[in-house]
Design an enzyme around this catalytic site. Structure first.
Site, PDB file in Angstrom:
ATOM      1  N   ASP A 182     -13.638  -3.520  -1.883  1.00  0.00           N
ATOM      2  CA  ASP A 182     -13.462  -3.249  -0.449  1.00  0.00           C
ATOM      3  C   ASP A 182     -14.852  -3.316   0.180  1.00  0.00           C
ATOM      4  O   ASP A 182     -15.731  -2.532  -0.177  1.00  0.00           O
ATOM      5  CB  ASP A 182     -12.843  -1.865  -0.233  1.00  0.00           C
ATOM      6  CG  ASP A 182     -11.448  -1.758  -0.828  1.00  0.00           C
ATOM      7  OD1 ASP A 182     -10.775  -2.797  -0.939  1.00  0.00           O
ATOM      8  OD2 ASP A 182     -11.033  -0.636  -1.188  1.00  0.00           O
ATOM      9  N   ASP A 218       0.875  -1.176   0.000  1.00  0.00           N
ATOM     10  CA  ASP A 218       0.000   0.000   0.000  1.00  0.00           C
ATOM     11  C   ASP A 218       0.910   1.223   0.000  1.00  0.00           C
ATOM     12  O   ASP A 218       1.697   1.422   0.935  1.00  0.00           O
ATOM     13  CB  ASP A 218      -0.898   0.015   1.242  1.00  0.00           C
ATOM     14  CG  ASP A 218      -1.973  -1.057   1.177  1.00  0.00           C
ATOM     15  OD1 ASP A 218      -2.415  -1.384   0.065  1.00  0.00           O
ATOM     16  OD2 ASP A 218      -2.368  -1.565   2.235  1.00  0.00           O
TER      17      ASP A 218
END
Length: 253
Positions: free
Chosen positions: A131, A12
């Site tokens: 998500d 990330d």
């Protein structure tokens, strides 16, 4: 569908650094992306996912300078996402050295992008990231966009079916409830998806032990993605693969 299960570390990226949070919050620095990517390449990771986690929220394109350095230093398949909005972004990312492109917010905003990308580059190149958070009131999982900041109100199973029909090659499923907790993957959402889909599912969010990876694979994940347990070297990829092999799970060495 590949018989061998895949282990995928995730980078990330925020402001050129690898970061990690819990439930998409409390973001902490985890190191230099090139150094970390090289380590995973040497440790035997099957693929690497590179996500620019604030690109969509900040309405900007992905950090290509960091990506180029990572792409030069890894020799395993590289999947990249964050700030991808149109077909031109796919071209640019593939030219940079990526093998797959992950789309999330843009796919929900313009589902036809999935179809166009699958036709232009092949399904194997198109990964749709989802998500999700459990909605107790509706008894369903809702999809979130913009790095987990916005509830789209769209149901996971309904969207997953459309994504598959439009030609996506894979789904990257991240449970925001489980993310960073190290309490285990969300197996319920995985099982629900597997009842309606034929395409591979990469399961993400919640890995804390080697047993968690085994559970993910037993319950039908084609690949398991994790970040903090790998970044902080709590689990070594080669040791994880040896453990999985000893448990009867087919993995690549």
């Amino acid at each position: 569908m590949s018989l061998a299960k895949r282990i995928i570390p995730c980078l990330d990226i925020q402001e050129g650094r690898v970061v990690k949070g819990v439930n998409f919050l409390d973001i902490q620095d985890a190191g230099d992306p090139v150094e970390i990517a090289q380590r995973y390449n040497m440790q035997g990771a099957d693929e690497l996912v590179f996500l620019d986690i604030t690109a969509t929220h900040q309405d900007r394109s992905l950090t290509y300078d960091v990506l180029k350095k990572v792409a030069k230093n890894v020799f395993i398949p590289l999947c990249v996402g964050g700030g991808v909005k149109e077909l031109q972004d796919f071209y640019r990312l593939l030219e940079t050295g990526c093998d797959k492109v992950s789309i999330n917010s843009a796919a929900l905003a313009n589902p036809n992008l999935i179809t166009q990308a699958a036709q232009a580059f092949g399904s194997q190149c198109v990964v749709v990231a989802m998500d999700i958070k459990w909605n107790a009131h509706q008894q369903s999982w809702n999809l979130y966009t913009h790095g987990g900041r916005k509830d789209s109100g769209i149901d996971l199973l309904q969207w997953a079916k459309e994504v598959s029909d439009r030609g996506a090659g894979e789904i990257l499923l991240t449970s925001m409830d489980a993310d960073g907790t190290k309490n285990g993957f969300d197996l319920k959402s995985l099982q629900a998806l597997n009842t309606i889909l034929q395409i591979p599912i990469i399961l993400s969010g919640g890995a804390g032990t080697m047993e968690h990876f085994k559970e993910a694979f037993i319950h039908g994940a084609d690949a398991a993605l994790a970040a903090s347990v790998f970044h902080y070297q709590e689990i070594h990829i080669q040791e994880l693969k040896l453990y999985l092999k000893s448990e009867g799970i087919c993995v690549r060495f």
